[in-house]
Design an enzyme around this catalytic site. Sequence first.
Site: not given
Lengths: 267, 267, 256, 256
Positions: C50-52, C26
Site C-alpha cells: 500500500h502507498e501508506s 496500490v
Amino acid sequence: MPKIVDLTTAVGDLVHDGATVALEGVDHLVPYAAAHELVRLRRRRLTLVRASSDQLTDQLVGAGCVDTLVFSHAAGPDGRPPARLLDALGHDWPAPLRIEEHTHPVMAARYAAGAARVPFGVVRDTGTDLPHHTPTITSIRCPFTGSAVTAVAALVPDVTVVHAQRADRDGNVEIRGPVGLQRDAVHAARAALVTVEEIVDALDPAPGAVVLPKAVVTAVVAAPGGAAPSRVHGFYEPDDAALRDWADISADRRRFGAWLDAMAGTS
Amino acid sequence: MPKIVDLTTAVGDLVHDGATVALEGVDHLVPYAAAHELVRLRRRRLTLVRASSDQLTDQLVGAGCVDTLVFSHAAGPDGRPPARLLDALGHDWPAPLRIEEHTHPVMAARYAAGAARVPFGVVRDTGTDLPHHTPTITSIRCPFTGSAVTAVAALVPDVTVVHAQRADRDGNVEIRGPVGLQRDAVHAARAALVTVEEIVDALDPAPGAVVLPKAVVTAVVAAPGGAAPSRVHGFYEPDDAALRDWADISADRRRFGAWLDAMAGTS
Amino acid sequence: MSVPTAEEIMTFVAARAVRDGQVCLVGHGIPAAAAHLARRLHAPAAVVVHESGAVDVRLRDDDPLTDATVADRALTHVTLGSLYGEWLQAGRVDLGFVGHVPGAQLDRYANIGSSVVGEYDEPTERLPGPGAAAEIAAWAGETVIVVRHRLQAFVEQVDFVTAVGHGTGPLDRALLGLRGRGPVRVVTDLGVLEPDPQTAELVLTAVHPGIDVEQVRAETGWDLQVAPDVRTTPEPTGTELAALRTLRPASTEESP
Amino acid sequence: MSVPTAEEIMTFVAARAVRDGQVCLVGHGIPAAAAHLARRLHAPAAVVVHESGAVDVRLRDDDPLTDATVADRALTHVTLGSLYGEWLQAGRVDLGFVGHVPGAQLDRYANIGSSVVGEYDEPTERLPGPGAAAEIAAWAGETVIVVRHRLQAFVEQVDFVTAVGHGTGPLDRALLGLRGRGPVRVVTDLGVLEPDPQTAELVLTAVHPGIDVEQVRAETGWDLQVAPDVRTTPEPTGTELAALRTLRPASTEESP
C-alpha cells in the site's frame, strides 16, 4: 525548554512567523491539534510543507497563516483540491499563495537529504513536466556514468510537527502503524514537536513500531484526540462525517469565517 | 528456484566466478556458513564487498576466491589486518589482491544509492585522503548551493549474502538486534541469499526487529549455527577462543593450507 | 444480490490485471480493492504493497478493507522514502495502479495530467497534483490506470505532463530511460483501453455490460480506435461479487 | 581491590570527557566502557549510541558491557545508513570517540592515519583503514581520541590523512567545512593531550599516576609542548573502580 510542555507553549516557542513548518501524516496521525494552535496564535507568512495537503492545509491557508505551500498532492475526501486552497490560488483570498509542487517520492527524497544534512538528493528522471516550474529540482549528470539524473534540494524545516501514539517522560516517541514521511521529516528538521495520545512511564514498542529517540525530539505535548478527525492506529478511527462536512464549511468564505472565529475563541 | 533451498544449491546457483558478492555482518550474524561454501565450491575472481573485513574476508582471500576487496575496515580481534589479507596485499599470495578502501559511512551511502537504483549518492566531504585513491568516489558541486560535496558510486552487488535469526516458509526474513548494513545491502543487490538459524511457519517479529520481505529475498537456507564463531542475538554468543585462534592459523601459509584442505573435505 | 455498480465492475476488471505472485503497489479506493480481490479470487500469492507503506498485506477472508485492517495485516511497514526508493524506483514493483483523480486528463498515449488544466501558472483548473503517479508510471513493471471515462478528461494531448505513459509513441519510454511496459491497461467505467503494440496509442479492447462502442467514442476526445475483437466485459459471478462486498461493504456510497 | 590497569586509567579519563545529557557515539573497547561508566558516575542522562546502531543504550546497574546487553538495553536499533547519515553527519552526535587502532599514526594536529604507513600504493605497513573515524572527527560536536602512546605512532605529520583532526592549524576545520570542535582530547596510556586554543597543536595537559613528562616526550615524535599547569590524573576511587569492573570484569585480559 523541558521536553514535555503544553501545546500553546510548544507551538508558540517553536513556530515563528515566516518559519518553514512541516506538518506530516496522511489519513493517519494528522496533527490537527497543533495546526489549530497555529491558527489560534495567528502565525503568518509560513512556508507550509505538507506532502498530502488536505483539510489541515485548507484550514491553515484559509486562516491566512501560509504564504508558500510545498506539497505533492492536495485533495479532500472527494478527491478535489479543497476550496480554501483554490480560493487562495485563484483569488488571492485571504492572501496570495505561492506553491511548490513535487511528487511524493521527491518530497521523500528532499526530506532524506535534509535528514542527512547534504544539500541535495538524487532521484531518477521520470519525464514529468514538474521540474520546469519548481526551482528546487533540476537535472544533473552522474560523475561516474555520465547519465542524467534529477537532483532535489534538501528540505530542512525549521520545525516539523507530527502526532504519535505515545511518548515516555524523557521524550522518546513511538509511532505504530503506517509511519509515512513522519520519521524522515522529524530527522530533517531543526526542531521537532510531537503531540501524542498519551505519555507513559516507559515505552513498550509494538513489533514494527518506529521509535523517535528523544535526541531528535524538541518538545512533546500530551494531546489526546489531537489527530481527530483523522485516525490513530490503536486509538480511534477516522471521523468520516466530519471529514466530509469540511467541504461545506470550506466552500463558503462566510461559513469558513465562522469556523475561524469559533477556533480563535477556544484558545 | 524455490525460495528455500540447501546451501550448496543456493551458493552454487547464485554466485558465479567473477561476481560482485557482498557478505555483511559485523561481530553479529556474520555469514560464515555461506562463505565456507564459496571456499568449497572454489569460486574465483570475486569482488568481495565486506565493510568490516575480518576472519571471513581473510579466509576467502587466503583461499584464492577474491581478486578485489571493497572494504572500510580490516582487522581481527587484535585490531590488526589479518595475515592472509596482508600476505595477498604484500606478496600476491595466493594471488594479487586489488583493494577499494572507503569509510563505513561511504559504504552505507553506496549501498543506499544501489538500493534506490540511482547511479550515485551524496555525502559531505570530510577532508580524508581516501578519494584520491579510489575511483568510486569524487567531488562534485551542488546544483542549488554551489558547495562542494562528495559523490559516491552506487554499489549493486550481484549477490548479497547475510545471516538472520529466522525466515518463514514463504521466504520472509526477520533480523533481531543490530542490523548493521545488512538491510541496505540486501535491497541494493540483484539477488539476496539469506542463511537462517531456523525456518518457522509464521514470523512473530520482536519489537525493533527488521523484516526483509520475500520480494527482496532470492533464496533462504536453513543453516543453524551458520554465523558461528560470530554471535547471533537470541541464539548464541561469540566463540572468542575460536576467533582468537584464527590468528595462529592465518599467520602461517602451511597451517592455513591444512585448514583449507579440511574445509574442502567437508563438502 | 443486487447488480454490480459501475465501480464494482471497474474493480473486477482491475483485479483481473493482477497475476499471481506479482508485487502490486496500490493506493486507496479501486486499486486497493482490486488487488485484495485478486488475492481472494485468482492471485493468492500476490504481494500487496500500500502507498501508506504497509508491505505484504494479507487480509483474512472476512476482513473488510479498511486502513485499520491494512495496518494490522501488514507483514511490515516501511517509510515512504523506502517505499518509493527501494521498492518503486528500484524496480521491485511488478504492477502499479494509478487511481482516479477527478478532473485529471488522460491522453491517447496514456500520459496523465493531474496538476493543472491549461497553463501551469494560469490554469483554468487546479488539480490535486501528482502524488506518486509519475514514478508509478515510470518504474513499475507495468501500470494499470483507473479513471472515469469523460470527454473532458480523455483528451488528444494532456496540457501538462504530470506522469509519462507512452510519451508521443512507442519509442519514448526507452528514450527517456523509463522502466517496464508503462500503462498496459486503462480501466474506465465504460470499458477497457490498451496500447496498440505498434503505435502505443490507446485502443478500445472491451466495453462493459450495457455500454456500446459509440458511447465510448462520444466520451473520448480523439478518434478512438476500436480493436477488431472488442469484447464485452464478463459480469462477475455471485461468488465474485460476494467476495468484493465482504471487502468493501460500503463501496456503493463512494464515487469511483 | 587491585590497582587500576593502564587501560582502566584510560577508561576513567575518557569517561570524564562525557558531560551529562550528551549524545555519545562509541565503538567497542575503551570508548564504550567510558561512556557507560560516565552514565554510572556523573552523566546519568548521557545518551549512548553504539556504532552497531544501538541507540540510547541504558545498561542496568549490574549489567556487564557485552554485545548482548547492549542490544537488549537499546531503546531502538537503526541501520548504519541512518546512524552515519541522520545522526553523525547531521550533527546529532555531541561527542564522538575514536578508539585505538594498532599501528595507526597520530600527528601534532591530531590528524589520524589509520590506512597505511608510507605511500598509499606501496605502504611500509598496511593498517586496518578508516572505519568511521573520518566522519566522527568531521561531524561530531567534539571528538576524544583514545590511543596508545608510542613513538612510532606519535608522528610530526601523518603519512596519509585518514581522518582530519585540526589539519595544519586552527583555521583548517572551518576552511574544510567541518563541524564542531574536532579532537578536544587525546587520551593515552601515559597522559592527556589537548589542542592549544591558539595554534591547535596538541599540548600535554596531564600525566597519569607514575608517569613523568620526560617519558611522554620520549614517546612523542615531535617537540611536545607541556602545559604550564600540567596535572597528574587523579586515581579512581574504590567505588569508581568497582563500577568499571562491573561493566568490564574481563577488561584486564585485553590490551588497551
